[in-house]
Design a protein around this motif. Structure first.
Motif, PDB file in Angstrom:
ATOM      1  N   ILE A 295      34.882  41.355  44.887  1.00 12.90           N
ATOM      2  CA  ILE A 295      35.483  40.670  43.743  1.00 12.90           C
ATOM      3  C   ILE A 295      36.930  41.128  43.588  1.00 12.90           C
ATOM      4  CG2 ILE A 295      35.355  40.345  41.248  1.00 12.90           C
ATOM      5  CD1 ILE A 295      32.334  40.749  41.461  1.00 12.90           C
ATOM      6  N   ALA A 296      37.147  42.438  43.724  1.00 18.91           N
ATOM      7  CA  ALA A 296      38.501  42.991  43.612  1.00 18.91           C
ATOM      8  C   ALA A 296      39.417  42.373  44.663  1.00 18.91           C
ATOM      9  CB  ALA A 296      38.462  44.505  43.773  1.00 18.91           C
ATOM     10  N   PHE A 299      40.402  38.617  43.966  1.00 18.03           N
ATOM     11  CA  PHE A 299      41.418  38.372  42.954  1.00 18.03           C
ATOM     12  C   PHE A 299      42.762  38.941  43.366  1.00 18.03           C
ATOM     13  CE2 PHE A 299      37.718  37.286  40.592  1.00 18.03           C
ATOM     14  CZ  PHE A 299      38.157  36.294  39.741  1.00 18.03           C
ATOM     15  N   ALA A 340      40.188  50.012  40.852  1.00 13.49           N
ATOM     16  CA  ALA A 340      39.665  49.465  39.600  1.00 13.49           C
ATOM     17  C   ALA A 340      40.807  49.020  38.694  1.00 13.49           C
ATOM     18  CB  ALA A 340      38.789  50.491  38.885  1.00 13.49           C
ATOM     19  N   ILE A 341      41.873  49.815  38.649  1.00 21.27           N
ATOM     20  CA  ILE A 341      43.004  49.438  37.798  1.00 21.27           C
ATOM     21  C   ILE A 341      43.673  48.184  38.358  1.00 21.27           C
ATOM     22  CG2 ILE A 341      45.287  50.157  36.982  1.00 21.27           C
ATOM     23  CD1 ILE A 341      44.070  53.019  36.906  1.00 21.27           C
ATOM     24  N   ILE A 343      42.218  45.747  39.981  1.00 18.30           N
ATOM     25  CA  ILE A 343      41.441  44.537  39.663  1.00 18.30           C
ATOM     26  C   ILE A 343      41.518  44.223  38.169  1.00 18.30           C
ATOM     27  CG2 ILE A 343      39.546  45.889  40.630  1.00 18.30           C
ATOM     28  CD1 ILE A 343      37.650  43.760  40.034  1.00 18.30           C
ATOM     29  N   TYR A 344      41.614  45.283  37.344  1.00 22.67           N
ATOM     30  CA  TYR A 344      41.766  45.028  35.901  1.00 22.67           C
ATOM     31  C   TYR A 344      43.067  44.277  35.632  1.00 22.67           C
ATOM     32  CZ  TYR A 344      42.218  45.851  30.897  1.00 22.67           C
ATOM     33  OH  TYR A 344      42.370  45.674  29.546  1.00 22.67           O
ATOM     34  N   CYS A 346      44.642  42.439  37.654  1.00 21.77           N
ATOM     35  CA  CYS A 346      44.571  41.088  38.227  1.00 21.77           C
ATOM     36  C   CYS A 346      44.098  40.084  37.181  1.00 21.77           C
ATOM     37  CB  CYS A 346      43.618  41.046  39.419  1.00 21.77           C
ATOM     38  SG  CYS A 346      44.363  41.641  40.929  1.00 21.77           S
ATOM     39  N   GLY A 347      43.346  40.558  36.187  1.00 26.59           N
ATOM     40  CA  GLY A 347      42.870  39.679  35.123  1.00 26.59           C
ATOM     41  C   GLY A 347      44.017  39.068  34.332  1.00 26.59           C
ATOM     42  N   PHE A 348      45.178  39.712  34.416  1.00 27.98           N
ATOM     43  CA  PHE A 348      46.317  39.229  33.650  1.00 27.98           C
ATOM     44  C   PHE A 348      47.175  38.253  34.454  1.00 27.98           C
ATOM     45  CE2 PHE A 348      44.966  43.121  31.761  1.00 27.98           C
ATOM     46  CZ  PHE A 348      45.151  42.943  30.407  1.00 27.98           C
ATOM     47  N   PHE A 351      48.345  35.075  32.756  1.00 29.44           N
ATOM     48  CA  PHE A 351      49.338  35.399  31.737  1.00 29.44           C
ATOM     49  C   PHE A 351      50.685  35.705  32.384  1.00 29.44           C
ATOM     50  CE2 PHE A 351      51.558  38.885  29.603  1.00 29.44           C
ATOM     51  CZ  PHE A 351      51.877  38.265  28.409  1.00 29.44           C
TER      52      PHE A 351
ATOM     53  N   PHE B  88      44.821  38.288  25.966  1.00 25.33           N
ATOM     54  CA  PHE B  88      45.445  37.749  27.168  1.00 25.33           C
ATOM     55  C   PHE B  88      44.593  36.699  27.871  1.00 25.33           C
ATOM     56  CE2 PHE B  88      47.878  41.499  26.317  1.00 25.33           C
ATOM     57  CZ  PHE B  88      49.164  41.114  26.641  1.00 25.33           C
ATOM     58  N   ALA B  90      42.005  36.670  29.641  1.00 19.70           N
ATOM     59  CA  ALA B  90      41.643  36.949  31.034  1.00 19.70           C
ATOM     60  C   ALA B  90      40.200  36.526  31.285  1.00 19.70           C
ATOM     61  CB  ALA B  90      41.807  38.427  31.324  1.00 19.70           C
ATOM     62  N   ASP B  91      39.849  36.393  32.565  1.00 23.56           N
ATOM     63  CA  ASP B  91      38.478  36.061  32.963  1.00 23.56           C
ATOM     64  C   ASP B  91      37.566  37.227  32.568  1.00 23.56           C
ATOM     65  OD1 ASP B  91      37.079  34.384  35.722  1.00 23.56           O
ATOM     66  OD2 ASP B  91      36.055  35.916  34.560  1.00 23.56           O
ATOM     67  N   LEU B  94      35.510  39.023  35.340  1.00 27.43           N
ATOM     68  CA  LEU B  94      36.353  39.885  36.168  1.00 27.43           C
ATOM     69  C   LEU B  94      36.673  41.191  35.444  1.00 27.43           C
ATOM     70  CD1 LEU B  94      38.241  40.257  38.660  1.00 27.43           C
ATOM     71  CD2 LEU B  94      40.034  39.254  37.274  1.00 27.43           C
ATOM     72  N   ILE B  95      37.065  41.102  34.178  1.00 33.85           N
ATOM     73  CA  ILE B  95      37.435  42.295  33.421  1.00 33.85           C
ATOM     74  C   ILE B  95      36.235  43.231  33.279  1.00 33.85           C
ATOM     75  CG2 ILE B  95      38.182  43.116  31.151  1.00 33.85           C
ATOM     76  CD1 ILE B  95      40.424  41.907  32.822  1.00 33.85           C
ATOM     77  N   THR B  97      33.687  43.512  35.304  1.00 31.70           N
ATOM     78  CA  THR B  97      33.453  44.161  36.597  1.00 31.70           C
ATOM     79  C   THR B  97      34.452  45.299  36.809  1.00 31.70           C
ATOM     80  OG1 THR B  97      32.806  41.997  37.409  1.00 31.70           O
ATOM     81  CG2 THR B  97      33.137  43.685  39.051  1.00 31.70           C
ATOM     82  N   ALA B  98      35.721  45.032  36.481  1.00 31.25           N
ATOM     83  CA  ALA B  98      36.744  46.064  36.643  1.00 31.25           C
ATOM     84  C   ALA B  98      36.439  47.273  35.768  1.00 31.25           C
ATOM     85  CB  ALA B  98      38.114  45.499  36.288  1.00 31.25           C
ATOM     86  N   MET B  99      35.972  47.007  34.547  1.00 28.95           N
ATOM     87  CA  MET B  99      35.673  48.117  33.630  1.00 28.95           C
ATOM     88  C   MET B  99      34.535  48.985  34.143  1.00 28.95           C
ATOM     89  SD  MET B  99      36.081  46.293  29.966  1.00 28.95           S
ATOM     90  CE  MET B  99      35.399  47.647  29.001  1.00 28.95           C
ATOM     91  N   MET B 101      33.765  49.473  37.310  1.00 28.13           N
ATOM     92  CA  MET B 101      34.277  50.278  38.416  1.00 28.13           C
ATOM     93  C   MET B 101      35.159  51.406  37.899  1.00 28.13           C
ATOM     94  SD  MET B 101      35.339  47.155  40.925  1.00 28.13           S
ATOM     95  CE  MET B 101      36.032  48.113  42.253  1.00 28.13           C
ATOM     96  N   LEU B 102      35.999  51.054  36.923  1.00 29.84           N
ATOM     97  CA  LEU B 102      36.958  52.018  36.402  1.00 29.84           C
ATOM     98  C   LEU B 102      36.261  53.185  35.701  1.00 29.84           C
ATOM     99  CD1 LEU B 102      39.940  52.678  35.945  1.00 29.84           C
ATOM    100  CD2 LEU B 102      39.853  51.390  33.834  1.00 29.84           C
TER     101      LEU B 102
END
Lengths: 381, 313
Positions: A295-296, A299, A340-341, A343-344, A346-348, A351, B88, B90-91, B94-95, B97-99, B101-102
């Protein structure tokens, strides 16, 4: 000046810039964390993470390390393509992780349990992934179960199912939690190298899986953008009802999409486990990260199959780089943190594009009152 | 048998707390796929508090401080979702999933760095809280009552009242069903969604500390919370986004999880020789089947997952 604004207006340029900014933010935060842990070696550590194989001193060692990174890039790329393909059709294939597990389980069962050759094992793994994807698809098409939810459930069901299947005697090593190695049990199940391994200082795990994965990425791009089939799928993703009205079989399209996505992820697992690089641990109790990293990569690659090739390599590269840093001082998971950061952020992306367009428009307004007219003229040329 | 009940109750507590968290977020219109990550952060906060507090502290103080730290960690972490998904657009998948992992990566890096700074040879990712753990447990005969069980029940009742009997709750749910309509009668959709996300952070963080103290007295953070956040999502959907049904679903799921741990001690179950993986898979299989039959008229909030844009109609 006009040409320049035109350049930055291109969607491809904007998503590339967006990805680069995400990477920069990720690396910056990673670097700050390294500094906080121990300022002395932080510079060297972030350099090691980024350069990975290039930090090896001798040529052969460098090529060998590059080979190892590439071996792990190919399954990641396949998982990323799986997510990317489905996303283009409006489906979020979080089940890629489970489809990857299914591919690994069936490919290894065919290789170790049934002693079949590599091609059969690979195809079997692909079909297993496709079947799992099709289940998610059918649940969505006929029972309106959200594919994210069914994907999550199937990830866990498949994990334990695969663990159970691969625990059988003759498949699992009796002295460790891992499956037996292919080279001792069934060498014919190892994907052939056709001389590729010679290029990588005789790294035996470098196989044709690597170029194959890249070819598949190109094929996915062609299918999605240049064929009627791809057009129909994307139309279904845009508006299910409109697609149905236009005579497309939207239910069938959903199932086919997730089946293809599943097949890609299953094939990816085959690429990794049939290269003999690693064995499956039957005691693992968490869903392998490959699907989520996919997924990362999707995106980060700007949701473009070709971009995904580069983003997969980048993510695998920093992950491997993380394992090379001085582990007495820094944790290797710092790479996961950076990914992880990335991909986070990437959500923006959406925007970011909006901001960029607004900025360009504002600048154009300020510098040239009639910039829009000129830009239009430029567009006509 | 007593052990089975005890395990069922404690796992059900974890699942219902986290599922209620998801429930608040989704009713406000934001899908919280990052519950797993929020749990990890809550677990980290709680475990740090428990490992730092001297064992001589009064049990009441230990319980309160641990819960507060877990809640604060969860709430702070959930702002990552609120910021991206609400402000923002955002999807949300996706967010989330990122959280997830983070959270695992960050907590691992943090705990390892902390352990190494105390003892340069300690490269483990483990936090031990054995000294303060007894504060949570009251022994009643052979049964170990855990204060978290009571807290889960309180959270259930409170959630029910807040969602259905208060103006805030009804407004929150309106934002998940039809945000445009809610906005037109003067409800600030963004604020309501933020409230939903922060409450989910609170309950998710709390669930995290309950989970890691349920059976063991130290935790290795590189394994995260082993999919409990996702299991809680399943509980929430199985419970059709309603607190009362979530409680039932949590008990059912908790029961199967407990079975996988204790079935060897129950003679007729052990004699059937079913591998523990079957019990672990059960909740997922059941919920998938139930979903297949109930999703056509799903009770999911209608606008969940769709970023709210004031301008769109």
């Amino acid at each position: 000046m006009n040409e320049k604004t035109g350049f930055f207006r291109k969607p491809a340029v904007q998503s590339l810039l967006g990805s680069l900014i995400s990477i920069l933010i990720g690396l910056l935060i990673g670097f700050v964390v390294l500094l906080l842990i121990n300022p002395a070696g932080a510079g060297a550590a972030i350099r090691t993470i980024l350069l990975n194989f290039m930090t090896k001193s001798s040529g052969p060692a460098l090529m060998k390390a590059l080979g190892n990174t590439l071996v792990k890039t190919s399954p990641l790329l396949m998982c990323a393509l799986s997510v990317c393909f489905c996303y283009k059709v409006g489906l979020f294939n979080i089940g890629a992780a489970g489809q990857y597990e299914a591919g690994a389980g069936v490919a290894l069962y065919c290789a170790l349990g049934l002693h079949l050759n590599w091609f059969v094992c690979l195809v079997a793994g692909m079909l297993a992934g496709a079947l799992l994807g099709a289940i998610s698809g059918a649940l969505k098409a006929y029972r309106s179960v959200n594919e994210v939810i069914s994907g999550i459930m199937l990830n866990w069901i498949t994990l334990y199912l695969v663990n159970t299947i691969l625990t059988a005697p003759g498949i699992k090593d009796p002295t460790s939690p891992y499956t037996l190695t292919l080279s001792t049990t069934n060498p014919s199940a190892i994907i052939p190298s056709f001389g590729l391994s010679a290029l990588f200082a005789n790294n035996k795990t470098v196989t044709i899986a690597i170029p194959l994965a890249v070819l598949i990425a190109v094929a996915i791009w062609v299918i999605l953008t240049k064929t009627k089939f791809g057009y129909e799928l994307r139309a279904t993703g845009f508006n299910k009802d409109a697609a149905k009205y236009a005579g497309m079989r939207e239910k069938k399209n959903i199932i086919i999409t997730l089946a293809i996505g599943g097949g890609l992820a299953g094939l990816g697992a085959g690429f990794l486990f049939l290269s003999g690089y690693m064995q499956w641990s039957v005691t693992q109790t968490s869903v392998p990260g490959m699907g989520f990293n996919g997924i990362a990569a999707t995106f980060l690659g700007g949701l473009h199959p070709i971009g995904t090739i580069f983003s997969s390599f980048f993510i695998q590269n920093i992950t491997d780089g993380g394992s090379l840093i001085d582990k007495a001082v820094y944790p290797s998971q710092i790479s996961d943190l950076i990914s992880a950061i990335i991909i986070y952020t990437c959500g923006f992306a959406a925007f970011f594009r909006q901001m960029m367009n607004a900025f360009i428009a504002k600048k154009a307004d300020k510098n040239e009152p009639n910039a829009n007219a000129v830009a239009e003229e430029g567009g006509k040329k | 048998m007593l052990l089975l009940i005890q395990y069922t109750l404690i796992f059900a507590s974890v699942l219902s707390l986290v599922a209620l968290g998801g429930c608040f977020s989704e009713h406000s219109g934001v899908i919280n796929l990052g519950l797993e990550g929020i749990m990890v952060m809550g677990a980290l906060g709680g475990a740090l508090a428990m490992s730092r507090l001297p064992a001589t502290t009064s049990p009441f103080v230990i319980v309160v401080v641990t819960i507060l730290t877990a809640v604060v960690f969860g709430v702070v972490y959930s702002t990552l979702l609120g910021f991206a998904a609400i402000n923002f657009k955002a999807d949300q998948t996706l967010i989330g999933t990122a959280m997830n992992m983070l959270a695992t990566a960050a907590s691992t890096v943090f705990v390892r760095a902390m352990n190494t700074s105390v003892n340069p040879n300690n490269v483990s990712t483990e936090v031990s809280y054995i000294a303060t753990k007894p504060a949570f447990i009251v022994k009643i005969g052979g049964f170990e009552f855990n204060w978290f069980m009571l807290i889960a029940v309180i959270a259930l009742v409170a959630s029910y009242i807040v969602l259905y009997k208060t103006r805030f709750g009804l407004r929150l749910m309106a934002c998940g069903e039809n945000p445009q309509a809610a906005d037109s009668v003067g409800i600030n959709v963004y604020k309501m969604r933020w409230a939903g996300v922060l409450i989910s952070g609170m309950l998710g963080g709390l669930g995290g500390i309950v989970y890691i103290t349920a059976g063991v007295s130290s935790w290795k953070f590189d394994v995260g919370v082993a999919g409990y956040g996702f299991l809680a999502l399943a509980v929430m959907i199985f419970g059709q986004w309603k607190p009362t049904k979530i409680a039932m679903a949590a008990l059912l799921f908790g029961f199967f999880r407990a079975l996988s741990y204790v079935y060897t001690g129950i003679s007729w179950l052990a004699s059937m020789n079913i591998p523990s993986t079957v019990y672990i898979m059960m909740p997922y299989i059941i919920s998938l089947i139930v979903l297949a039959f109930t999703s056509k008229n799903s009770k999911a909030p209608k606008a969940e997952g769709i970023p709210y844009d004031k301008g769109s109609r």
